[in-house]
Design a protein around this motif. Structure first.
Motif, PDB file in Angstrom:
ATOM      1  N   ASN A 115       0.807  -1.218   0.000  1.00 59.53           N
ATOM      2  CA  ASN A 115       0.000   0.000   0.000  1.00 59.53           C
ATOM      3  C   ASN A 115       0.843   1.272   0.000  1.00 59.53           C
ATOM      4  OD1 ASN A 115      -2.243  -1.623   0.015  1.00 59.53           O
ATOM      5  ND2 ASN A 115      -2.416  -1.590   2.254  1.00 59.53           N
ATOM      6  N   LEU A 157     -15.176   6.662  11.151  1.00 68.12           N
ATOM      7  CA  LEU A 157     -13.793   6.180  11.248  1.00 68.12           C
ATOM      8  C   LEU A 157     -13.626   4.903  10.445  1.00 68.12           C
ATOM      9  CD1 LEU A 157     -12.982   6.508  15.059  1.00 68.12           C
ATOM     10  CD2 LEU A 157     -12.184   7.976  13.213  1.00 68.12           C
ATOM     11  N   ARG A 178     -11.988   1.311  10.009  1.00 71.44           N
ATOM     12  CA  ARG A 178     -11.335   0.258  10.785  1.00 71.44           C
ATOM     13  C   ARG A 178     -10.765  -0.756   9.802  1.00 71.44           C
ATOM     14  NH1 ARG A 178     -13.964  -2.028  15.679  1.00 71.44           N
ATOM     15  NH2 ARG A 178     -15.357  -3.039  14.195  1.00 71.44           N
ATOM     16  N   LEU A 206     -14.784   4.109  -3.293  1.00 75.94           N
ATOM     17  CA  LEU A 206     -13.680   3.159  -3.499  1.00 75.94           C
ATOM     18  C   LEU A 206     -13.713   2.561  -4.908  1.00 75.94           C
ATOM     19  CD1 LEU A 206     -13.662   1.344  -0.040  1.00 75.94           C
ATOM     20  CD2 LEU A 206     -11.905   2.874  -0.942  1.00 75.94           C
ATOM     21  N   LYS A 215     -17.553 -10.930   7.881  1.00 73.46           N
ATOM     22  CA  LYS A 215     -16.126 -10.725   7.637  1.00 73.46           C
ATOM     23  C   LYS A 215     -15.478 -11.977   7.070  1.00 73.46           C
ATOM     24  CE  LYS A 215     -13.347 -10.049  11.176  1.00 73.46           C
ATOM     25  NZ  LYS A 215     -12.682  -9.400  12.322  1.00 73.46           N
ATOM     26  N   ILE A 268     -12.568 -12.615   4.203  1.00 76.19           N
ATOM     27  CA  ILE A 268     -11.248 -13.178   4.499  1.00 76.19           C
ATOM     28  C   ILE A 268     -10.912 -14.227   3.442  1.00 76.19           C
ATOM     29  CG2 ILE A 268      -9.934 -14.594   6.133  1.00 76.19           C
ATOM     30  CD1 ILE A 268     -11.433 -13.234   8.403  1.00 76.19           C
ATOM     31  N   TYR A 289     -10.054 -12.530   0.195  1.00 74.66           N
ATOM     32  CA  TYR A 289      -8.723 -11.939   0.319  1.00 74.66           C
ATOM     33  C   TYR A 289      -7.655 -13.005   0.095  1.00 74.66           C
ATOM     34  CZ  TYR A 289      -4.869  -9.373   2.585  1.00 74.66           C
ATOM     35  OH  TYR A 289      -3.680  -8.749   2.864  1.00 74.66           O
ATOM     36  N   THR A 290      -7.839 -14.147   0.774  1.00 72.93           N
ATOM     37  CA  THR A 290      -6.854 -15.234   0.682  1.00 72.93           C
ATOM     38  C   THR A 290      -6.742 -15.736  -0.759  1.00 72.93           C
ATOM     39  OG1 THR A 290      -7.593 -15.820   2.888  1.00 72.93           O
ATOM     40  CG2 THR A 290      -6.169 -17.395   1.772  1.00 72.93           C
ATOM     41  N   ASN A 350      -3.328  -3.456  -3.549  1.00 71.85           N
ATOM     42  CA  ASN A 350      -4.069  -2.561  -2.642  1.00 71.85           C
ATOM     43  C   ASN A 350      -5.268  -3.229  -1.986  1.00 71.85           C
ATOM     44  OD1 ASN A 350      -2.542  -0.275  -2.767  1.00 71.85           O
ATOM     45  ND2 ASN A 350      -3.675   0.644  -4.465  1.00 71.85           N
ATOM     46  N   LEU A 351      -5.161  -4.516  -1.688  1.00 67.82           N
ATOM     47  CA  LEU A 351      -6.288  -5.206  -1.057  1.00 67.82           C
ATOM     48  C   LEU A 351      -6.469  -4.689   0.361  1.00 67.82           C
ATOM     49  CD1 LEU A 351      -5.981  -8.954  -2.100  1.00 67.82           C
ATOM     50  CD2 LEU A 351      -7.566  -7.213  -2.937  1.00 67.82           C
ATOM     51  N   MET A 352      -7.704  -4.360   0.693  1.00 62.00           N
ATOM     52  CA  MET A 352      -8.009  -3.848   2.035  1.00 62.00           C
ATOM     53  C   MET A 352      -9.324  -4.419   2.512  1.00 62.00           C
ATOM     54  SD  MET A 352      -6.636  -0.742   3.578  1.00 62.00           S
ATOM     55  CE  MET A 352      -7.525   0.768   3.239  1.00 62.00           C
ATOM     56  N   LEU A 353      -9.300  -4.969   3.724  1.00 63.79           N
ATOM     57  CA  LEU A 353     -10.535  -5.434   4.363  1.00 63.79           C
ATOM     58  C   LEU A 353     -10.860  -4.430   5.464  1.00 63.79           C
ATOM     59  CD1 LEU A 353     -12.804  -7.356   4.967  1.00 63.79           C
ATOM     60  CD2 LEU A 353     -11.189  -8.937   5.969  1.00 63.79           C
ATOM     61  N   THR A 354     -11.991  -3.782   5.343  1.00 63.04           N
ATOM     62  CA  THR A 354     -12.312  -2.684   6.271  1.00 63.04           C
ATOM     63  C   THR A 354     -13.784  -2.695   6.676  1.00 63.04           C
ATOM     64  OG1 THR A 354     -12.905  -1.203   4.443  1.00 63.04           O
ATOM     65  CG2 THR A 354     -10.623  -1.120   5.193  1.00 63.04           C
ATOM     66  N   ASP A 355     -14.087  -1.943   7.710  1.00 66.00           N
ATOM     67  CA  ASP A 355     -15.466  -1.540   7.941  1.00 66.00           C
ATOM     68  C   ASP A 355     -15.433  -0.129   8.513  1.00 66.00           C
ATOM     69  OD1 ASP A 355     -14.659  -2.280  10.600  1.00 66.00           O
ATOM     70  OD2 ASP A 355     -16.761  -2.443  11.158  1.00 66.00           O
ATOM     71  N   THR A 356     -16.556   0.522   8.586  1.00 69.25           N
ATOM     72  CA  THR A 356     -16.555   1.880   9.126  1.00 69.25           C
ATOM     73  C   THR A 356     -17.395   1.942  10.387  1.00 69.25           C
ATOM     74  OG1 THR A 356     -18.237   2.418   7.473  1.00 69.25           O
ATOM     75  CG2 THR A 356     -16.032   3.240   7.075  1.00 69.25           C
ATOM     76  N   TYR A 388     -18.990  -5.244   6.038  1.00 66.98           N
ATOM     77  CA  TYR A 388     -17.555  -5.203   5.754  1.00 66.98           C
ATOM     78  C   TYR A 388     -17.318  -4.999   4.265  1.00 66.98           C
ATOM     79  CZ  TYR A 388     -17.244  -7.021  10.442  1.00 66.98           C
ATOM     80  OH  TYR A 388     -17.359  -7.171  11.798  1.00 66.98           O
TER      81      TYR A 388
END
Lengths: 307, 469
Positions: A23, A234, A236, B188, B389, B393, B396-397, B407-413, B437
């Motif tokens: 990243n 935010l 996470r 995104l 989630k 996962i 992602y794997t 630029n792989l991203m696992l997120t939540d807000t 997620y």
């Protein structure tokens, strides 16, 4: 290449985003004959970049490789040269939706800062909208004009070098949405209202301190704004990783010796007692980062009614 | 001035418009139809009177459910209260402070008292109100106002309003996708005018509609749908102009393998299973008129008996045949249209040069993601939403194993709303526990046919170099 339109191949004069892994990204101005130093060696623009497809893998002089990406406002946000504190994608996404931006929207923004939000706004309002952005710092205003040109979005934006609290946005009755990121937003609420369309629109103010929010909300109420809402959002991040967890040895269990339990139980019973027990379970899970941004700023949204 | 009036026309509520009703934080999407009864917040409403008024007008609900534009906007100042307590030491919760009964209040409502008058009565009949602190009094009035308010605002639908509406009313229908999460997805995935976006969603069309709004009728959206047909009730709620729908294409996910293998023949007759179904249905319906004809024959006979007119019978037969033919023709046209649409969507996909991919469904996202990623150009963003989630996962794997993405991203807000009042600012007591997620990333070119092994052999070395640096 443009920040509001994709193209497939890298051309002379483009701004490309070099992805260095993990990243980590850096913007590169593509120029015939130029070179860029990276930690994996030199990238020669004429041979390595120009004519290549965006998304290609480029092998650098030291043998390491990088990916060259098409610029997007989101990649720009994480790679731009900071001249100020900037807004990040999580807040930007919220602002874009809550201001109801779409192609054709006319938006007023102050301050321009490093242009992180400006690029995201331009992407969303193109090809028929317009951004009026006001920055009181002369060098910053000049620099951002230059960047808008390089990113081929200059036809969609007007940059004004003035103090929004004193001089307003330089336009009246045209904006669908106004965004404020200034130290004393309550002083600009009147100008914001004047800049907005007669039939109404949306406003957002970004402030790190709750006292700023308090005063801004008072000013908004006074000016007749409705639906005033303050919130905080935010990001996470969940880091995916395999984790191995040990299983403790409870010693020989006479009650359940020949019963159903198979899997790890069978492994466990192999070494009786003398040798250390290494029974374990492998799982794929996520871990939180050790630290994360816990506060960026409060976002206050409001609706300007018809006046 | 004339220009101004033109501008206003755009903002007026018209018959047939899709609008959103709002009261407090409650929203409901409806269409404006003459004499159509709408139930909003347990009240019957007729929206006829809203036609011709400007959007964002607040209406009072008069008796019989008709709307009356609310006259003057009262200032939010509380009903003239002077006496207030300093704290709550003398207030006991004995349930006896309010002298009015439920029936009393119902009678007042029936008499057509306004919310303001009812609240005044409530205060006058409360033994503890004057002992409450000023803050508590404000809160009391606000609470009662919310309860007895009898107004409704008519709004123009937007992605913000509809996302909040669905989240508040029917989160199950949109896989509990919270509005801020939807906001992240749109950003995104770099959704913008002029791009070509693939969408796979089972969120009632909310995600699809939001994407279409952001594209403003420029570019193309291809809805990849599971099962018999695309679900997009939510798209209607946006009330897009007709030309937006020209940019919307659809492609059944059950044909993806065929398309990738190059064996999909959209121009051929019965390539699609559901098309087969359709044609079978068409055949069945073709048979039906025949049955009708048979049933009808005794009547015809009797008619014949009455009139003795052979020509009439023949004419009727002819007419029935004609009708049959027309129906079959209609079917054919419909089928042809469907085939044409499939071919158009296939043509858009075949180039494998889409600019973005958005997935939000109750299906396991892994196979969907891996299948649809193949249609993206390199250096294009994708985003996958899941309520869980674990599924992400796995995605992602798999992506890490197969390569082709960065630029792989696992997120939540995390989203928190605030009460902002002079000296009383604090976070709201309740907040959403989670909004789902996201897995986001960017595609990159996979090594083109790996020439002569050398770059492959080189690869591990620079990786190690990276770590050293």
């Amino acid at each position: 290449m443009s920040f509001v339109e994709y193209s497939d191949f890298i051309q002379d004069g483009d701004v490309a985003i070099v992805h260095l892994g993990h990243n980590s990204v850096t913007p590169v101005k593509v120029q015939h004959g130029a070179q860029t130093q990276t930690r994996y060696g030199v990238i020669r623009h004429s041979t390595d970049l120009i004519g290549q497809r965006y998304g290609s893998k480029v092998t650098c002089s030291k043998g390491g490789w990088v990916h060259v990406l098409h610029p997007t406002p989101e990649l720009w946000t994480v790679s731009l040269p900071h001249r100020t504190q900037i807004l990040y994608t999580t807040d930007i996404a919220m602002v874009t939706m809550m201001l109801e931006l779409k192609p054709g929207s006319v938006v007023c923004e102050s301050g321009t800062g490093s242009g992180s939000l400006s690029h995201a706004i331009l992407r969303t309002i193109a090809p028929t909208g317009h951004l009026h952005t006001v920055e009181f710092h002369q060098q910053r205003a000049e620099k951002v004009v230059e960047e808008f040109k390089e990113h081929r979005v200059d036809q969609l934006v007007t940059v004004r070098n003035q103090d929004v609290c004193k001089d307003g946005f330089g336009v009246t009755g045209v904006a669908d949405a106004v965004f404020l990121d200034i130290p004393s937003p309550w002083e600009a609420v009147g100008h914001a209202k004047a800049a907005m369309k007669k039939h109404g629109g949306r406003l957002c103010s970004f402030s790190p301190c709750i006292e700023q929010v308090q005063r801004t909300c008072e000013a908004l109420t006074e000016q007749g704004f409705e639906e005033i809402r303050s919130l905080e959002v935010l990001l996470r991040v969940h880091n995916v990783r395999p984790v191995t967890l040990q299983l403790p040895d409870f010693g020989p269990d006479s009650s359940s010796d020949s019963s159903s339990q198979a899997g790890p139980e069978a492994q466990k019973e192999a070494p009786p007692s003398a040798t250390p027990n290494h029974a374990s379970l492998k799982i794929k899970t996520t871990t939180p980062p050790r630290e994360m941004p816990g506060h960026t700023g409060y976002l206050t949204f409001a609706t300007k009614p018809r006046t | 001035m004339a220009h101004n009036e033109d501008n206003d026309y755009e903002y007026r509520i018209k018959e047939g418009d899709h609008v959103v009703l709002k009261r407090g934080d409650v929203y409901k999407a409806v269409q404006i139809q003459r004499k159509k009864k709408v139930i909003f917040e347990k009240q019957w409403i007729f929206l006829d009177n809203a036609v011709g008024h400007l959007y964002s007008t607040t209406f009072e609900i008069a008796s019989g459910g008709t709307l009356q534009p609310k006259e003057n906007k009262e200032t939010e100042s509380s009903t003239d209260v002077q006496v207030a307590g300093t704290d709550n030491r003398h207030i006991n919760d004995d349930g006896k402070s309010q002298k009015l009964t439920r029936d009393d209040i119902e009678t007042m409502k029936e008499q057509g008292l306004t919310d303001k008058e009812i609240i005044k009565q409530l205060i006058d009949n409360s033994s503890t109100f004057n002992n409450k602190t000023g803050y508590a009094q404000d809160k009391y009035i606000k609470k009662k106002k919310k309860k007895y308010e009898n107004t409704v605002m008519v709004l123009k639908p937007t992605c913000r309003i509809l996302a909040m509406m669905y989240h508040g009313r029917e989160p199950g229908k949109i896989c509990h996708l919270r509005y801020d999460t939807l906001a992240q997805m749109l950003t995104l995935a770099n959704i913008h005018a002029g791009s070509k976006v693939l969408v796979f969603e089972t969120c009632a069309g909310l995600v699809l509609g939001s994407i279409m709004e952001r594209m403003g009728g420029f570019g193309s959206v291809i809805q990849m749908y599971p099962g018999g047909g695309p679900v997009r009730a939510g798209v209607e709620c946006f009330g897009f102009p007709a030309h937006f729908h020209d940019t919307l294409h659809e492609f059944p996910i059950c044909h993806v393998n065929a398309l990738l293998a190059g064996t999909l023949d959209a121009s051929a007759k019965d390539s699609a299973p559901e098309e087969k179904q359709l044609s079978v249905a068409a055949e069945e319906e073709q048979k039906q008129p025949e049955a009708e004809k048979q049933e009808g024959s005794p009547e015809e006979e009797s008619m014949e008996a009455n009139t003795g007119d052979d020509v009439g019978q023949d004419q009727e037969k002819l007419e029935i045949e004609k009708r049959q033919e027309a129906k079959a023709q209609e079917r054919k046209v419909k089928l042809e249209e469907k085939r044409r649409k499939l071919a158009a969507a296939a043509a858009l996909l075949e180039g494998r040069n889409a600019d973005g991919l958005v997935i939000a469904s109750h299906f396991h996202p892994c196979s969907v993601l891996l299948g649809l990623l193949k249609f993206l150009s390199p250096s294009r963003p994708f985003v996958v939403f899941s309520q869980y989630k674990e599924t992400l996962i796995e995605c992602y794997t798999k992506l890490k194993e197969q390569g082709g993405t960065v630029n792989l991203m696992l997120t939540d807000t995390w989203l928190r709303h605030y009460q902002v009042l002079p000296d009383r600012t604090h976070p709201l007591l309740l907040m959403s526990g989670g909004g789902g997620y996201l897995l986001s990333g960017t595609t990159v070119a996979t090594d083109p046919s790996k020439p002569a092994g050398s770059p492959q052999a080189e690869e591990p070395a620079p990786k190690r170099q990276k770590v050293k640096d």
